[in-house]
Design a protein around this motif. Structure first.
Motif, mmCIF file in Angstrom:
data_model
loop_
_atom_site.group_PDB
_atom_site.id
_atom_site.type_symbol
_atom_site.label_atom_id
_atom_site.label_comp_id
_atom_site.label_asym_id
_atom_site.label_seq_id
_atom_site.Cartn_x
_atom_site.Cartn_y
_atom_site.Cartn_z
ATOM 1 N N GLN A 275 0.844 -1.184 0.000
ATOM 2 C CA GLN A 275 0.000 0.000 0.000
ATOM 3 C C GLN A 275 0.882 1.237 0.000
ATOM 4 O O GLN A 275 1.389 1.658 1.032
ATOM 5 C CB GLN A 275 -0.926 0.011 1.226
ATOM 6 C CG GLN A 275 -1.785 1.257 1.372
ATOM 7 C CD GLN A 275 -2.790 1.414 0.250
ATOM 8 O OE1 GLN A 275 -3.730 0.635 0.149
ATOM 9 N NE2 GLN A 275 -2.607 2.425 -0.593
ATOM 10 N N ASN B 180 -8.982 -13.079 -0.846
ATOM 11 C CA ASN B 180 -8.163 -11.866 -0.660
ATOM 12 C C ASN B 180 -6.688 -12.239 -0.765
ATOM 13 O O ASN B 180 -6.158 -12.966 0.069
ATOM 14 C CB ASN B 180 -8.464 -11.256 0.708
ATOM 15 C CG ASN B 180 -7.695 -9.968 0.967
ATOM 16 O OD1 ASN B 180 -6.865 -9.548 0.175
ATOM 17 N ND2 ASN B 180 -7.974 -9.338 2.096
ATOM 18 N N VAL C 167 -2.977 -6.405 -1.235
ATOM 19 C CA VAL C 167 -3.156 -5.037 -1.727
ATOM 20 C C VAL C 167 -2.016 -4.678 -2.676
ATOM 21 O O VAL C 167 -0.840 -4.916 -2.367
ATOM 22 C CB VAL C 167 -3.168 -4.021 -0.564
ATOM 23 C CG1 VAL C 167 -3.228 -2.588 -1.083
ATOM 24 C CG2 VAL C 167 -4.310 -4.300 0.406
ATOM 25 N N SER D 20 -1.459 -1.008 -4.337
ATOM 26 C CA SER D 20 -2.035 0.330 -4.453
ATOM 27 C C SER D 20 -0.915 1.354 -4.488
ATOM 28 O O SER D 20 -0.039 1.348 -3.618
ATOM 29 C CB SER D 20 -2.976 0.595 -3.272
ATOM 30 O OG SER D 20 -3.562 1.868 -3.365
ATOM 31 N N SER E 166 -12.229 -11.035 -5.369
ATOM 32 C CA SER E 166 -12.705 -9.660 -5.229
ATOM 33 C C SER E 166 -12.338 -9.036 -3.897
ATOM 34 O O SER E 166 -12.481 -7.817 -3.724
ATOM 35 C CB SER E 166 -14.225 -9.614 -5.411
ATOM 36 O OG SER E 166 -14.873 -10.407 -4.425
ATOM 37 N N THR F 239 -9.375 -8.709 -2.942
ATOM 38 C CA THR F 239 -8.051 -8.133 -3.187
ATOM 39 C C THR F 239 -8.203 -6.702 -3.699
ATOM 40 O O THR F 239 -9.076 -6.418 -4.516
ATOM 41 C CB THR F 239 -7.294 -8.973 -4.224
ATOM 42 O OG1 THR F 239 -7.325 -10.349 -3.819
ATOM 43 C CG2 THR F 239 -5.857 -8.516 -4.361
ATOM 44 N N LYS F 240 -7.350 -5.814 -3.220
ATOM 45 C CA LYS F 240 -7.389 -4.415 -3.643
ATOM 46 C C LYS F 240 -6.290 -4.166 -4.666
ATOM 47 O O LYS F 240 -5.111 -4.352 -4.379
ATOM 48 C CB LYS F 240 -7.193 -3.497 -2.441
ATOM 49 C CG LYS F 240 -7.187 -2.016 -2.777
ATOM 50 C CD LYS F 240 -6.893 -1.164 -1.539
ATOM 51 C CE LYS F 240 -6.852 0.320 -1.892
ATOM 52 N NZ LYS F 240 -6.478 1.161 -0.729
ATOM 53 N N ASP G 279 -5.337 -1.030 -7.261
ATOM 54 C CA ASP G 279 -5.605 0.286 -7.834
ATOM 55 C C ASP G 279 -4.315 1.087 -7.927
ATOM 56 O O ASP G 279 -3.362 0.826 -7.207
ATOM 57 C CB ASP G 279 -6.647 1.056 -7.015
ATOM 58 C CG ASP G 279 -6.171 1.422 -5.621
ATOM 59 O OD1 ASP G 279 -5.329 2.336 -5.479
ATOM 60 O OD2 ASP G 279 -6.641 0.807 -4.646
ATOM 61 N N VAL H 11 -11.295 -10.194 -9.319
ATOM 62 C CA VAL H 11 -10.747 -8.972 -8.734
ATOM 63 C C VAL H 11 -11.185 -7.754 -9.547
ATOM 64 O O VAL H 11 -11.228 -7.780 -10.770
ATOM 65 C CB VAL H 11 -9.206 -9.045 -8.633
ATOM 66 C CG1 VAL H 11 -8.557 -9.176 -10.004
ATOM 67 C CG2 VAL H 11 -8.653 -7.853 -7.874
ATOM 68 N N ASN H 12 -11.534 -6.677 -8.846
ATOM 69 C CA ASN H 12 -11.865 -5.406 -9.482
ATOM 70 C C ASN H 12 -10.654 -4.487 -9.398
ATOM 71 O O ASN H 12 -9.986 -4.428 -8.364
ATOM 72 C CB ASN H 12 -13.067 -4.767 -8.786
ATOM 73 C CG ASN H 12 -14.298 -5.651 -8.847
ATOM 74 O OD1 ASN H 12 -14.665 -6.147 -9.909
ATOM 75 N ND2 ASN H 12 -14.930 -5.875 -7.700
ATOM 76 N N CYS H 13 -10.371 -3.770 -10.483
ATOM 77 C CA CYS H 13 -9.167 -2.947 -10.553
ATOM 78 C C CYS H 13 -9.527 -1.543 -11.031
ATOM 79 O O CYS H 13 -10.452 -1.362 -11.836
ATOM 80 C CB CYS H 13 -8.149 -3.553 -11.517
ATOM 81 S SG CYS H 13 -7.722 -5.280 -11.188
#
Length: 510
Positions: free
Chosen positions: A130, A187, A190, A192, A219, A221-222, A224, A243-245
């Motif tokens: 992160q 998960n 991260v 990010s 989903s 999992t983070k 971005d 997973v959404n990105c």
């Protein structure tokens, strides 16, 4: 020092401490020495440890700056935080089931070329990276400034327990890791505000790790604000998963920018893809490449991810571009590592029963706009049935709007399965389909009013008055996306790539 020697020395030291006390001078000398007893084991025949840091010679040191003990493969089985700093990674580092590696903002990790360094989070393992907009986490080449090339190290791989359409799969690129399961909310950690630069080491011909590989990632999992630059294979590739990105940048990759396979069904919003006109893969480079599976079988879960607000800038942005092998020579970034160069193909190559969706996006400067490829599987039939949606997409400055087959650059009606022209006087089915969809347009590039605000090499940011700023529609998309007025990746007043990205990693001091 190996673990057995270390434990023996530790026992002698403890005995000595029972007979005498340490002076202040002795305490000062012990500062900076390894305060942790390393616990070793084996995992699949590979050395495994609960600590991930070592000295340059492979000796144990919890305050070391080398990730991995120098072996080609190393399994991390603990839970550890890398403090902000600069580290060198050696070999394939597996984050095992139950292990967690956390990386603090501002950390730089340099991948070693000799050992094809790569970081692989296995099913049940977590990578928690992160960063922040002002202190991104950077994974880059260990080569000196000015000498970095695509393929200097391996890359980043996350593997999870979400579904794919092959149940369980071996991850692409060579590592031992498998992915897949039935937990779509899994998960893997991260990523990010992270940059991944000069990855994709070709340990065998046509077998490179991608910049970022996501195998059955769930989903939970983070992902971005991730930039992949100068990858020696695809910039981003998804194999199944949910997973959404958001906020992805694919910059000057070798093969495809966004590659989706084996039932990937997540949502991706806000992405920028930009090409170097001298770098394309022997397989024909695309911005989107999408398969349901390699043989085109209509197996579920289907590759039906939805991408929204993507800006694709292809090689024709360079006025000198020629789609020929004597021009596409790698330029200053040719690695001479066995990776084969080829030609550029399309902004969107959808094939092999994929049902990929893309909306509210703009693509420009590619030899071909769209290929709905029917050589294997039923993608053209799914398009005709309305199963896949390509809507509110604007094309500009394409060589041709569409083609119906891989490696066919003519916009004519073509039978990909039999490799034969049906009617040279009619436009391709892909062309006809594209212009028939709601909100799709082919426009003059100059009307888009695009500029380059950060020296990235091509214009991508809409200026005030651009028609892109009010062209979006999110009808029928539910609540999966942030509703904005514009198509493409950016609003005129919101450059989300500013600050944390780097469009000149070759010359950055790390």
């Amino acid at each position: 020092m190996r673990k057995k020697d270390y434990l023996g020395c530790l026992a002698i030291l403890m005995l000595a401490m029972g007979f005498c006390s340490c002076s202040d001078d002795d305490e000062e000398k012990q500062e900076g020495e390894n305060p942790v007893a390393y616990v070793w084991s084996e995992d699949g025949g590979i050395e495994a440890c609960e600590n991930i840091l070592f000295n340059a010679d492979g000796s144990e040191n919890a305050n070391g700056t080398v990730i991995g003990n120098g072996n080609q493969q190393f399994v991390f089985k603990g839970k550890q935080t890398l403090k902000r700093g600069t580290y060198t990674m050696r070999g394939w580092i597996y984050i095992a089931d139950g292990a967690e590696l956390t990386i603090e903002p501002g950390t730089v990790i340099k991948g070693d070329k000799l050992t094809m360094a790569a970081l692989i989070a296995e099913r049940g393992g977590k990578l928690i990276a992160q960063g922040t907009a002002t202190e991104p986490i950077v994974f880059t080449s260990a080569q000196p400034k000015g000498q970095r090339k695509p393929g200097d190290w391996g890359g980043i791989i996350l593997c999870g327990k979400a579904r794919n359409n092959k149940t369980e799969m071996q991850i692409e690129g060579g590592p031992r890791t498998k992915h897949g399961g039935n937990d779509d909310a899994d998960n893997s950690g991260v990523l990010s505000y992270v940059r991944i630069e000069f990855a994709g080491y070709p340990f065998e011909r046509d077998k490179e790790i991608n910049g970022l590989t996501l195998g059955s990632v769930g989903s939970g999992t983070k992902v971005d604000h991730v930039q992949v630059s100068y990858s020696n294979d695809d910039s981003f590739e998804w194999f199944g998963g949910t997973v959404n990105c958001r906020y992805l940048v694919a910059y000057h990759g070798w093969d495809d920018d966004f590659d989706t396979d084996n039932g990937f069904s997540g949502n991706v919003q806000f992405g920028l893809a930009m090409r170097n006109s001298r770098i394309a893969d022997t397989s024909q480079s695309n911005s989107f490449e999408s398969d349901n599976c390699a043989d085109g079988s209509p197996v579920s879960p289907f590759t039906n991810a939805t991408f929204s607000n993507i800006t694709f800038v292809g090689p024709r942005a360079d006025a000198s571009f020629s789609n020929a092998t004597d021009y596409i020579n790698g330029g200053d970034f040719y690695p001479n590592n066995g990776s084969a160069l080829g030609k550029f193909q399309s902004a969107m190559h959808i094939r092999r029963s994929s049902r990929l969706n893309c909306v509210n996006s703009v693509a420009l400067d590619w030899p071909v706009g769209l290929i709905l490829d029917g050589e294997k599987g039923n993608t053209p039939q799914q398009a005709a049935a309305g199963t896949l949606k390509l809507q509110n997409i604007w094309f500009a400055n394409m060589g041709v709007i569409g083609s119906d087959a891989n490696k066919v650059y003519d916009d004519c009606l073509y039978d990909a399965a039999n490799k034969a022209v049906i009617d040279a006087g009619q436009p391709s089915y892909s062309h006809t389909f594209f212009l028939a969809q709601p909100g799709n347009k082919y426009v003059d590039k100059s009307s888009l009013l695009l500029a380059d605000p950060v020296g990235a090499g091509s214009p991508f940011m809409p200026q005030a008055g651009s028609p892109l700023l009010s062209a979006a529609s999110f009808n029928g998309l539910g609540n999966a996306f942030t509703v904005v007025a514009y198509i493409g990746a950016f609003a005129a007043s919101d450059n989300w790539a500013d600050g944390w990205t780097n469009f000149n990693p070759q010359n950055t001091d790390y």
